[in-house]
Design an enzyme around this catalytic site. Structure first.
Site, short mmCIF file in Angstrom:
data_model
loop_
_atom_site.label_atom_id
_atom_site.label_comp_id
_atom_site.label_asym_id
_atom_site.label_seq_id
_atom_site.Cartn_x
_atom_site.Cartn_y
_atom_site.Cartn_z
N ASP A 52 30.43 49.04 48.96
CA ASP A 52 29.80 49.27 47.64
C ASP A 52 30.33 50.56 47.02
O ASP A 52 30.70 50.60 45.85
CB ASP A 52 28.27 49.39 47.78
CG ASP A 52 27.59 48.04 47.76
OD1 ASP A 52 28.21 47.06 47.31
OD2 ASP A 52 26.43 47.97 48.21
N GLU B 59 38.87 45.49 49.16
CA GLU B 59 37.47 45.94 49.09
C GLU B 59 36.63 44.92 48.32
O GLU B 59 35.67 45.28 47.61
CB GLU B 59 37.39 47.37 48.54
CG GLU B 59 38.17 48.32 49.45
CD GLU B 59 37.90 49.78 49.27
OE1 GLU B 59 36.79 50.14 48.85
OE2 GLU B 59 38.81 50.57 49.59
C1 LIG Z 1 47.22 46.18 50.93
C2 LIG Z 1 45.92 45.81 51.58
C3 LIG Z 1 45.13 46.79 52.13
C4 LIG Z 1 43.93 46.45 52.77
N1 LIG Z 1 43.20 47.43 53.42
C5 LIG Z 1 42.15 47.07 54.20
C6 LIG Z 1 41.51 48.02 55.06
O1 LIG Z 1 41.85 49.22 55.08
N2 LIG Z 1 40.50 47.59 55.87
C7 LIG Z 1 40.09 46.29 55.90
O2 LIG Z 1 39.19 45.97 56.67
N3 LIG Z 1 40.68 45.36 55.09
C8 LIG Z 1 41.70 45.71 54.26
N4 LIG Z 1 42.34 44.77 53.47
C9 LIG Z 1 41.85 43.39 53.47
C10 LIG Z 1 41.23 42.97 52.15
O3 LIG Z 1 40.00 43.58 51.95
C11 LIG Z 1 41.17 41.42 52.16
O4 LIG Z 1 42.51 40.96 52.01
C12 LIG Z 1 40.26 40.86 51.10
O5 LIG Z 1 38.93 41.17 51.38
C13 LIG Z 1 40.40 39.32 50.97
O6 LIG Z 1 40.39 38.71 52.22
P1 LIG Z 1 41.54 37.66 52.59
O7 LIG Z 1 42.84 38.31 52.32
O8 LIG Z 1 41.31 37.14 53.96
O9 LIG Z 1 41.37 36.49 51.55
P2 LIG Z 1 40.42 35.19 51.70
O10 LIG Z 1 39.06 35.60 52.12
O11 LIG Z 1 41.14 34.20 52.56
O12 LIG Z 1 40.35 34.66 50.21
C14 LIG Z 1 41.36 33.85 49.62
C15 LIG Z 1 40.88 33.48 48.23
O13 LIG Z 1 39.66 32.72 48.31
C16 LIG Z 1 38.64 33.36 47.55
N5 LIG Z 1 37.36 33.14 48.22
C17 LIG Z 1 37.06 33.34 49.52
N6 LIG Z 1 35.78 33.05 49.75
C18 LIG Z 1 35.24 32.67 48.57
C19 LIG Z 1 33.94 32.24 48.13
N7 LIG Z 1 32.92 32.16 48.99
N8 LIG Z 1 33.77 31.93 46.83
C20 LIG Z 1 34.81 32.03 45.95
N9 LIG Z 1 36.05 32.41 46.30
C21 LIG Z 1 36.26 32.72 47.58
C22 LIG Z 1 39.05 34.83 47.48
O14 LIG Z 1 38.45 35.49 46.40
C23 LIG Z 1 40.56 34.71 47.36
O15 LIG Z 1 40.90 34.45 46.03
C24 LIG Z 1 43.51 45.10 52.80
C25 LIG Z 1 44.31 44.11 52.20
C26 LIG Z 1 45.51 44.44 51.61
C27 LIG Z 1 46.37 43.34 51.05
#
Ligand SMILES: Cc1cc2nc3c(=O)[nH]c(=O)nc-3n(C[C@H](O)[C@H](O)[C@H](O)COP(=O)(O)OP(=O)(O)OC[C@H]3O[C@@H](n4cnc5c(N)ncnc54)[C@H](O)[C@@H]3O)c2cc1C
Length: 379
Positions: free
Chosen positions: A240, A363
């Site tokens: 948040d 985030e």
């Molecule tokens: C450069 C970078 C730095 C990062 N740094 C950190 C870090 O320091 N620590 C950490 O813990 N994480 C980190 N992350 C992870 C980041 O927070 C996640 O990539 C993000 O939360 C999305 O998760 P995902 O990539 O698994 O996508 P997914 O969850 O697989 O989502 C794929 C798509 O589906 C959509 N989606 C998923 N569920 C739903 C739903 N229920 N309703 C509607 N749409 C949905 C999403 O919005 C997205 O468009 C980082 C990522 C990147 C790329």
């Protein structure tokens, strides 16, 4: 209602801007091109007391407010989004959970050196199979004598290769779902903690993002953060506040795109006149400036709510949603306004366009922001 920044806020903006002109701007392009972590500048940020801005001085912080912190992230990101993001992860994602949920002993041992900038922090929640759905985590922490043994893997962990400490989330009781997640403080060098290689990213290329593995990684009981089962709540509260930082990052990127666009509109001559004399360009500039000002108001308002002790979850989500989509939209417009030169590497707007996209993803994605906002309104 007073929309003026205080003298303290104006001074901090001027100070960071001067710092950026001296140290960040000159290496921003190289940082991106070579995906090189700006280690010297991070050290200099620590010397300025900017690695623990919103935390009390007794824990090594600057004792300022969250709005000051947002201004620092905005200004750094205006020069180099990778530098702004490195500071954001450290301050929002690593320091906050220790400040809010740590014991006095944990604060002295970990928060103090983090805020003083003696080491950087990271936050490890995301897993290959658990992104938006954090509760699908499979990393486990099994109680063993006077501690826990962690096994599993995390992905996309920012700052991990340079972090002195990582706040890690792991399942202590899978049968309890989100209430079975716990948070742990894992210092660098702990046997069984393995940091993978730096991922090659589209934007914010100088910020380090890596896989983190746990192989029979033993953590003492005293490194449990909050109580057992408190991890999901800690992660959500941390995110948040982090969203205000990402909104500020997006704001800085968008502001830089506007600054570049105004400058270019006055310089570039076509049909015998600067392109800024054409109405199509004037409207682009007007739309950019209006979106950016709205992003700034949302971001500063969310930070103000945080500082006032008011609820800020919805406000932070609105700020991140609007500012990140503004950054993507307006960096796209900035390239359009620059024409062909905007598409060429080494032009600042080309880097800004790539840096902007990630602010809609990490985030919490824009879809998650809409879920948080509507969830607040429909409950
Ligand atoms: C450069 C970078 C730095 C990062 N740094 C950190 C870090 O320091 N620590 C950490 O813990 N994480 C980190 N992350 C992870 C980041 O927070 C996640 O990539 C993000 O939360 C999305 O998760 P995902 O990539 O698994 O996508 P997914 O969850 O697989 O989502 C794929 C798509 O589906 C959509 N989606 C998923 N569920 C739903 C739903 N229920 N309703 C509607 N749409 C949905 C999403 O919005 C997205 O468009 C980082 C990522 C990147 C790329």
């Amino acid at each position: 209602m007073d929309f003026n920044l205080t003298e303290e806020h104006r001074l901090i903006r001027a100070g960071v801007r001067e710092f950026c002109e001296k140290y960040v701007d000159p290496i921003a392009e190289m940082t991106d091109d070579e995906a090189k972590f700006p280690a010297d500048n991070i050290r200099k940020l620590a010397e300025q007391d900017w690695l623990g801005i919103p935390y009390p001085q007794q824990y090594g912080g600057a004792g300022s407010d969250y709005l000051s912190y947002a201004i620092v992230v905005e200004e750094l990101s205006r020069a180099c989004a990778a530098t702004g993001f490195t500071l954001e992860v450290h301050t929002s994602l690593a320091c906050f959970p220790l400040f809010r949920f740590g014991t006095e002993e944990q604060k002295q041992k970990y928060l103090l050196p983090l805020c003083k900038g003696e080491m950087l922090g990271a936050f490890a929640l995301t897993e290959p199979g658990a992104g938006t759905d954090a509760a699908a985590a499979t990393t486990t922490a099994v109680k063993d004598g006077d501690g826990y043994v962690l096994n599993g893997s995390k992905i996309f962990i920012s700052n991990a290769p340079v972090a002195g400490v990582i706040v890690v989330f792991a399942m202590t009781d899978r049968s309890k779902g989100t209430k079975g997640i716990s948070a742990f403080i894992v210092p660098a060098g702990t046997p069984g903690l393995i940091i993978g290689k730096h991922l090659n990213k589209m934007g914010i290329r100088g910020a380090l993002t890596a896989e983190v593995l746990f192989k029979d990684c033993r953590i003492p009981q005293e490194n449990l953060l909050g109580g057992e089962g408190q991890g999901f709540k800690i992660a959500m509260m941390t995110l948040d506040g982090g969203r205000i930082g990402i909104a500020a990052q997006a704001l800085g990127i968008a502001q830089a795109a506007l600054d570049e666009s105004v400058r270019y509109s006055k310089e570039r001559v076509q049909f015998g006149k600067p392109i800024g004399t054409f109405q199509a360009i004037q409207w682009m500039i007007a739309n950019m400036a209006t979106d950016i000002e709205a992003s700034r108001l949302l971001t500063y308002h969310a930070a103000w709510c945080y500082d006032q002790g008011l609820p800020y979850s919805k406000e932070a989500a609105m700020a991140k949603l609007f500012a990140s989509e503004t950054a993507s939209r307006q960096t796209d417009r900035a390239i359009q306004l620059h024409g062909g030169i905007g598409y060429i590497k080494g032009t600042k707007v080309e880097r800004l366009y790539r840096d902007a996209k990630i602010t809609e993803i990490y985030e919490g994605t824009s879809e998650v922001m809409r879920m948080v906002i509507s969830g607040n309104l429909l409950r």
